[in-house]
Design an enzyme around this catalytic site. Structure first.
Site, PDB file in Angstrom:
ATOM      1  N   ASP A  79       0.861  -1.193   0.000  1.00 28.22           N
ATOM      2  CA  ASP A  79       0.000   0.000   0.000  1.00 28.22           C
ATOM      3  C   ASP A  79       0.895   1.239   0.000  1.00 28.22           C
ATOM      4  O   ASP A  79       1.849   1.330   0.784  1.00 28.22           O
ATOM      5  CB  ASP A  79      -0.895   0.009   1.233  1.00 28.22           C
ATOM      6  CG  ASP A  79      -1.909   1.142   1.174  1.00 28.22           C
ATOM      7  OD1 ASP A  79      -2.886   1.010   0.418  1.00 28.22           O
ATOM      8  OD2 ASP A  79      -1.700   2.140   1.886  1.00 28.22           O
ATOM      9  N   LEU A  80       0.592   2.161  -0.919  1.00 26.40           N
ATOM     10  CA  LEU A  80       1.419   3.355  -1.036  1.00 26.40           C
ATOM     11  C   LEU A  80       1.099   4.325   0.090  1.00 26.40           C
ATOM     12  O   LEU A  80      -0.077   4.584   0.398  1.00 26.40           O
ATOM     13  CB  LEU A  80       1.191   4.027  -2.393  1.00 26.40           C
ATOM     14  CG  LEU A  80       1.524   3.195  -3.639  1.00 26.40           C
ATOM     15  CD1 LEU A  80       1.312   4.023  -4.894  1.00 26.40           C
ATOM     16  CD2 LEU A  80       2.929   2.649  -3.573  1.00 26.40           C
ATOM     17  N   ASP A  86      -4.603   2.415  -4.380  1.00 25.34           N
ATOM     18  CA  ASP A  86      -3.146   2.458  -4.363  1.00 25.34           C
ATOM     19  C   ASP A  86      -2.554   1.196  -3.746  1.00 25.34           C
ATOM     20  O   ASP A  86      -1.439   1.211  -3.226  1.00 25.34           O
ATOM     21  CB  ASP A  86      -2.664   3.695  -3.601  1.00 25.34           C
ATOM     22  CG  ASP A  86      -3.176   3.706  -2.152  1.00 25.34           C
ATOM     23  OD1 ASP A  86      -4.010   2.836  -1.815  1.00 25.34           O
ATOM     24  OD2 ASP A  86      -2.751   4.574  -1.383  1.00 25.34           O
TER      25      ASP A  86
END
Length: 936
Positions: A757-758, A800
């Site tokens: 996960d960004l 994301d």
């Protein structure tokens, strides 16, 4: 010699005594050559190919077959010996009769010199009249009896001019009647000598009988009747003598040359001449009565009548000949029309020119050999030509289907025999054509169609046509199979005898097949000749009508096949392969390229190549407007016969020099350009209009299928691919997880599932906009993909978040992988404007199979927990960093309370709750991994 041959060269059955057979043959050769031949045949008939040896009752044919068989190499010598003996005896008989005739004529000529002037004039006039009327023969209606004027003239000459006069008149009348033998001297010499010999002997009998009866007249007494009874009696014996001697000479000659005559020949030798002689006696007595009453001057009336009658007959004959010629021409045109129609129907069925003609020859030959009446033979002659006319009611896709017919298609094909019969009923043939055609597919055991007739209930002509049609159908090539050899076709008939075919007809057909094939070859209809025509290269000249019909129907069937196959194919490569294959069936090429235009409509790529240089040319790009194909794409117009080098010069490909002709056509689907197809040929001089027409027809159907295949491929890609990043999507992730799970169960290995996960991605969207955020996702996906192995799997899971499946990975290798991903992501910065850059971080969580679950949902939940726990550590770390870097202590390098440096804070270990000691938790800061643990 014969004994040696029989003992040493012929394999006799155990129950045959070779010595006795040889002795018997030697004795018979002295008396009757045909019996010797039949005796020889009886010895060898029990050897192989008995059916073939039985093919003809004629002695010559028996010996011919024996001489051709490899098991009897000496029979040829025997055949030659026997033929020499036959010729010798026949010549002896002919020369004996001819010698007697010459002596008789010489005697008659000498005797004429002793005639009175009146008798010489009568003889001359009689010769003139005989020359006029002797060549005519009259057939008595309804009886078949032929009245020959030459016999009456000979008898009249005997009565009025004696033996010399009658003999000379017989010779002249016989000579005048032999117009058909003008080019066969031996034939007319034999006929004249026979007539002279018979006339002389009958004249001698006449005068001996007349003299004897005259000597008895005083004893009998009575008045002279109108016709003296002695003349009638003497005339009867004269006629009987002439008939007996003429018939016996004919019989002996036939016996020597052809063996014992059959029933029909015996009838022609004995029965018909007896009737003709009996009829000739009445006009002979009538002429005697007339001349006896009116005197010889009555000849002055006969001569003009003969001249006028001969002239009138010639005029009538010429008119009749013209009329007959007209009828014959009309009949020829009718027959040619029927044959052309039948051939056209066969061409529609992709059958060669000779099928109906060969079937006709086989059928008529069988009917003749079996002694069928003339009407039945005519029914076979016509029925063989028209037996498949009902195929007009069968669809082309059934007739031309290359594979096995379905039950429904077979039922549809079966109607052709009934339709044929219905069509022919309207014609009204005088002979049984309709039942011949209608029932030629009935089977001997009752399993045929259309009515399931059985055995002898099937018309004989239909049974004959069935065998002939089946044999020729097997010997010729069909769309669904190749041609069958002669041996295999004969074996098929033998196997079907008693079930599909009449066994007697099959046996007769096979026995006479050699002579039937000889007739077929003489007509120029042999199978080899037809095969050579089929295998011959296509000519540029206009093909004949049969080929044109075959091409037209093949085109229809090909288009039907294309529509069917294209509708069932959604794979682009399969569709393009089918497209080029169908093009090759009608339009020759050495190389075929199919171009598809891209989304920008600026370039087209050769997505499929077939033929020469296919590997090198596949993938070739053409700019719209450049080269020949580029011109087609720009103008949406087809071109032909331009320089092929125009297409290859742009790409600097030297192979363009190898091609001579070119044709290119745009591919339009719903009036929208999707690409082009280009053909190149190194042998064809030019592409003709017919080529372009066919190419356009095929391309029009193919374009829609190609467009659908392209759309399907795009849909398939979008269904499994994230359109923004180009990575597999969640659906594809689920499918790959199932495959990896199955592999792990088979091999006992494990794999790791990573959730990424960004961090800070929302700030990028809020600060720089969503387009920059989309670009950031696309570039970060490339960065992450670059750190994975080729066989690792990376998918965009949503928003994301990314998910990776790492096969055969342990805890240490996962930690190393995470370090690399962390470093790569933190090192990446996306330029935004002149001096701005966008950056993001990443949090990872991992779960191992099968320790943390065996289903996708269990694994993703476990990894997701670990990932969110990592985010929590990030927040904890960031909070502590912010606390240490608060304004009140910015000037200090250490924390006044704890004395821990910033660097030390970054390097410290985070103590994890005990409840998470089994799952891997990876915590990243902006530079490196600072902690990891396992959780449940």
């Amino acid at each position: 010699m014969i004994a040696v041959i029989l003992n040493n060269k012929i394999c006799n059955p155990p129950d045959v005594n070779p010595k006795k057979t040889a002795f018997y043959a030697i004795n018979l050769i002295i008396n009757d050559n045909r019996i010797l031949a039949r005796g020889l045949y009886s010895v060898v008939s029990m050897t192989a190919h008995r059916d073939e040896l039985l093919c003809n009752n004629n002695r010559g044919m028996d010996l011919e077959l024996l001489s051709q068989h490899r098991s009897f190499p000496q029979v040829t010598k025997m055949k030659h010996f026997i033929n020499l003996e036959i010729d010798r005896q026949s010549k002896v008989l002919r020369w004996l009769v001819l010698g007697i005739a010459v002596l008789v004529l010489a005697f008659s000529v000498i005797e004429v010199f002793s005639f009175s002037f009146t008798n010489i004039v009568i003889l001359a006039v009689s010769i003139f009249v005989s020359a006029l009327i002797s060549k005519y023969e009259v057939k008595i209606p309804g009886t078949g009896i032929i009245f020959a004027p030459k016999i009456v003239i000979a008898f009249w000459g005997i009565i009025w001019l004696g033996v010399p006069g009658g003999t000379l008149l017989a010779a002249c009348a016989s000579l005048a009647s032999l117009g058909a033998f003008r080019n066969r001297k031996s034939a007319w010499l034999s006929v004249i000598s026979t007539d002279v010999f018979c006339t002389f002997n009958s004249a001698a009998i006449y005068y001996n009988t007349l003299g004897y009866l005259t000597s008895l007249q005083p004893a009998i007494g009575g008045e002279n009747p109108l016709v003296p009874y002695e003349v009638i009696i003497a005339g009867f014996f004269m006629t009987l003598t002439h008939y007996v001697m003429h018939s016996m000479l004919s019989f002996i000659s036939s016996l020597l040359e052809n063996g014992p005559p059959n029933r029909h020949k015996l009838r022609a030798i004995f029965l018909m001449p007896a009737a003709s002689h009996a009829v000739s006696l009445f006009p002979t007595i009538l002429s005697f009565l007339t001349f006896n009453h009116f005197g010889i001057e009555f000849g002055l009336v006969i001569v003009p009548i003969a001249v006028i009658g001969n002239l009138a007959y010639k005029i009538h004959s010429r008119r009749l000949e013209q009329h007959t010629k007209q009828i014959s021409e009309a009949s020829r045109i009718h027959l040619a029309t029927v044959e052309a129609l039948a051939t056209a129907i066969d061409a529609r069925d992709q059958v060669g020119v000779g099928h109906v003609r060969r079937t006709q020859l086989y059928s008529v030959g069988l009917g003749t050999v079996m002694g069928l009446p003339e009407d039945d033979v005519n029914a076979l002659r016509t029925g063989a030509l028209l037996h498949d006319i009902g195929k007009l009611a069968v669809p082309d896709h059934i007739l031309n289907k290359p594979g096995r017919l379905t039950p429904a298609e077979m039922e549809k094909a079966k109607i052709h025999s009934s339709v044929s019969a219905s069509m022919l009923e309207k014609v009204g043939f005088e002979y049984p054509v309709v039942p011949t055609v209608k029932y030629h597919h009935e089977c001997w055991d009752g399993s045929g169609y259309p009515e399931g007739l059985k055995g002898s209930n099937i018309p004989l002509t239909a049974r004959i046509l069935s065998v002939a049609d089946a044999y020729d159908t097997l010997r010729g090539a069909r769309p669904y199979r190749g041609a069958v050899s002669r041996e295999d076709a004969c074996n098929f008939l033998r196997a079907g005898a008693g079930t599909q075919f009449d066994p007697n007809i099959v046996s007769t057909f096979l026995r006479n097949l050699r002579s039937f094939d000889a007739e077929v070859d003489s007509q120029g209809l042999s199978y080899k000749f037809e095969a050579d025509k089929l295998n011959a290269p296509a000519q540029s000249a206009v093909p004949n009508y049969v080929e044109q019909i075959k091409r037209a129907n093949r085109e229809v069937f090909t288009l039907y096949e294309m529509a069917r196959d294209f509708s069932s194919s959604l794979n682009l490569d399969e569709t393009l392969s089918l497209f080029t294959k169908k093009v090759a069936e009608f339009v020759p090429f050495d190389t075929c390229l199919v171009y598809l235009i891209d989304e920008t409509n600026e370039f087209a790529t050769a997505v499929y190549a077939d033929g020469k240089h296919a590997t090198e040319l596949k993938g070739k790009r053409v700019k719209v407007g450049d080269g020949a194909t580029g011109y087609v794409l720009e103008k949406c117009k087809s071109i032909e016969n331009v320089d092929p080098a125009l297409d290859f010069a742009i790409a600097d490909i030297e192979m363009g020099k190898n091609y001579v002709a070119m044709a290119s056509l745009p591919l339009l689907a719903d009036e929208k350009l999707i690409g082009a197809v280009s053909l190149y040929s190194s042998e064809l001089a030019i592409y003709e209009e017919e080529h372009l027409r066919l190419l356009e027809t095929i391309s029009r159907i193919a374009a829609d299928a190609i467009c659908k295949s392209v759309q399907h491929a795009a849909t398939e890609i979008y269904a499994l691919t994230d359109p923004m990043t180009g990575l597999p999507n969640a659906r594809s992730l689920q499918m790959h997880f199932d495959k990896e799970t199955a592999r792990a169960k088979r091999s006992g290995n494990n794999f790791q599932l990573l959730v990424l996960d960004l961090d800070g991605f929302k700030a990028v969207n809020d600060t720089f906009g969503h387009k920059t955020g989309d670009k950031m996702l696309k570039e970060i996906s490339k960065v992450i993909r670059g750190e994975l192995r080729d066989y690792d799997f990376l998918a965009r899971y949503g928003g994301d978040e990314f998910v990776a499946i790492i096969p055969d990975a342990e805890g240490s290798s996962v930690i190393e992988l995470c370090r690399r991903i962390e470093a790569a992501v933190n090192a990446f910065s996306l330029p935004v404007g002149e001096d701005n850059f966008a950056r993001v971080g990443v949090s990872l969580g991992s779960a191992g199979y099968p320790n943390h679950g065996e289903t996708f949902d269990h694994m993703i939940i476990a990894a997701d927990k670990a990932m969110y726990l990592t985010k929590a550590f990030h927040k904890q770390r960031n909070a502590r960093l912010e606390e240490q870097l608060s304004p009140k202590s910015e000037s200090e390098s250490t924390n006044s309370d704890s004395g821990t440096t910033v660097h030390e804070i970054a390097e410290c270990d985070i103590i994890l709750p005990a409840t998470f000691e089994n799952d891997v938790i990876v915590e990243l800061d902006e530079s490196h991994i600072i902690a990891y643990a396992t959780v449940n």
